[in-house]
Design an enzyme around this catalytic site. Structure first.
Site, mmCIF file in Angstrom:
data_model
loop_
_atom_site.group_PDB
_atom_site.id
_atom_site.type_symbol
_atom_site.label_atom_id
_atom_site.label_comp_id
_atom_site.label_asym_id
_atom_site.label_seq_id
_atom_site.Cartn_x
_atom_site.Cartn_y
_atom_site.Cartn_z
ATOM 1 N N GLN A 94 0.775 -1.071 -0.047
ATOM 2 C CA GLN A 94 0.044 -0.117 0.039
ATOM 3 C C GLN A 94 0.859 1.258 0.105
ATOM 4 O O GLN A 94 0.481 2.462 -0.219
ATOM 5 C CB GLN A 94 -0.777 -0.052 1.067
ATOM 6 C CG GLN A 94 -2.032 -1.028 1.385
ATOM 7 C CD GLN A 94 -2.511 -1.209 2.566
ATOM 8 O OE1 GLN A 94 -3.629 -0.691 3.056
ATOM 9 N NE2 GLN A 94 -1.899 -1.937 3.574
ATOM 10 N N HIS A 112 -1.711 1.146 -4.376
ATOM 11 C CA HIS A 112 -1.879 2.534 -4.255
ATOM 12 C C HIS A 112 -1.202 3.572 -5.117
ATOM 13 O O HIS A 112 -1.073 4.849 -4.557
ATOM 14 C CB HIS A 112 -1.906 2.939 -2.638
ATOM 15 C CG HIS A 112 -3.051 2.392 -2.100
ATOM 16 N ND1 HIS A 112 -3.040 2.404 -0.289
ATOM 17 C CD2 HIS A 112 -4.251 1.520 -2.263
ATOM 18 C CE1 HIS A 112 -4.006 2.033 -0.022
ATOM 19 N NE2 HIS A 112 -4.804 1.356 -1.006
ATOM 20 N N CYS A 120 -1.131 12.772 -16.551
ATOM 21 C CA CYS A 120 -1.877 13.948 -17.100
ATOM 22 C C CYS A 120 -3.130 13.828 -16.917
ATOM 23 O O CYS A 120 -3.933 12.631 -17.259
ATOM 24 C CB CYS A 120 -1.370 14.212 -18.758
ATOM 25 S SG CYS A 120 -2.572 15.399 -19.381
ATOM 26 N N SER A 181 -2.381 -1.278 9.304
ATOM 27 C CA SER A 181 -3.450 -1.201 10.499
ATOM 28 C C SER A 181 -4.657 -1.952 10.320
ATOM 29 O O SER A 181 -5.547 -2.286 11.078
ATOM 30 C CB SER A 181 -3.648 0.249 10.773
ATOM 31 O OG SER A 181 -4.317 0.807 9.444
ATOM 32 N N LEU A 206 3.284 -3.322 15.121
ATOM 33 C CA LEU A 206 3.422 -2.629 16.286
ATOM 34 C C LEU A 206 2.259 -2.912 17.192
ATOM 35 O O LEU A 206 2.483 -3.252 18.353
ATOM 36 C CB LEU A 206 3.976 -1.336 16.081
ATOM 37 C CG LEU A 206 4.900 -0.538 16.960
ATOM 38 C CD1 LEU A 206 6.003 -1.300 17.512
ATOM 39 C CD2 LEU A 206 5.156 0.622 16.633
#
Ligand code: OAD
Ligand code: ZN
Length: 237
Positions: A94, A112, A120, A181, A206
């Site tokens: 991502q 992404h 353009c 997340s 984490l």
């Protein structure tokens, strides 16, 4: 028990957390990349229409920051896993910072988009950020003179490679998420599909990701510190 062999099919999905140790802030941390900006202003087609100058300012800064950042041990560990698995490996990211490719990963789907490119808004021609005159407030298309925009998938837009990803998920033995997340869809749902299709699912993060309910094995910690050793362990004969 995770046991990856040279014949295993493995998909790894990464998010902002894997680049945190390279000095690139995550999105949802208190000092994240949306700091001082309403997400809709800088990460939506409507925001770009309203204020293209502000959007360009934001992404120019992020591009420069990504150029200065260096891949960390977690990026390199995934290069090693790819070398071990060859075509059995797919990396979905991502992230738009390009650090996986710079580390040496080649089977990467940047769903992404990428800070390294723009395109353009009129004729669709693609351009490398490094070839664009970034002193312009709104860089212009070298072909037709219309506004360029960053090649970033904004809210409300469709991520890249969804078709390829669907096919790969159906075949994978392990689906591993690192540093994400699990709140932004459709990426957050891939692990759910993988789990329903019979893959073993692993997360390294984490904090507990939002989609933890579909994770078989969760490792809590910093990816740069724990992923290299984990991969060694998983591929040990
Ligand atoms: P988030 O910022 O939502 O989440 C980053 C996750 O990484 C958090 O759960 C942290 O706990 C974890 N984390 C932080 N440091 C870490 C470390 N050193 N090692 C491992 N984990 C760590 O970022 P994403 O999940 O990537 O979309 O966000 C998904 C999408 O939301 C982004 O791609 C972006 C944003 O809207 C677009 O730009 C289209
Ligand atoms: Zn053009």
């Amino acid at each position: 028990m995770v046991r990856i062999t040279p014949k295993s099919k493995v998909i790894v999905l990464t998010g902002a957390g894997i680049s945190a140790e390279s000095g690139i802030g995550t999105f949802r941390a208190a000092n994240g990349l949306w700091e001082n900006h309403n997400v809709q202003d800088i990460a939506s087609p409507e925001g770009f229409k309203r204020n293209p100058c502000l959007v360009w300012q934001f992404y120019k800064k992020r591009w420069l920051q990504s150029q200065e950042a260096m891949p960390n041990p977690a990026h390199f560990a995934l290069v090693k896993l790819e070398q071990y698995l060859g075509d059995g490996f797919r990396l979905i990211t991502q992230n738009v910072d390009g650090l996986h490719s710079r580390a040496g990963s080649s089977r990467v789907w940047e769903i992404h988009g990428s800070l390294n490119r723009c395109y353009c808004t009129n004729c669709g021609v693609s351009a490398a950020m490094q070839d664009i005159d970034l002193t312009q407030d709104i860089p212009l298309c070298p072909k037709c003179g219309s506004s360029l925009r960053p090649d970033i998938v904004w809210f409300g837009e469709i991520p890249y490679f969804l078709f390829e990803i669907e096919g790969a998920i159906k075949q994978c033995d392990y689906f591993i998420i690192v540093g994400t997340s699990g709140v932004v869809y459709p990426a957050a749902g891939f692990v759910l599909t993988a789990s329903l299709m019979g893959a073993k699912t692993i997360a390294l993060n984490l904090d507990e990701p939002d989609n933890i309910g579909f994770i078989d094995t969760f490792y809590q910690g910093k990816s740069g510190e724990i992923l290299p050793a984990l991969i060694e362990e998983w591929i040990k004969p």
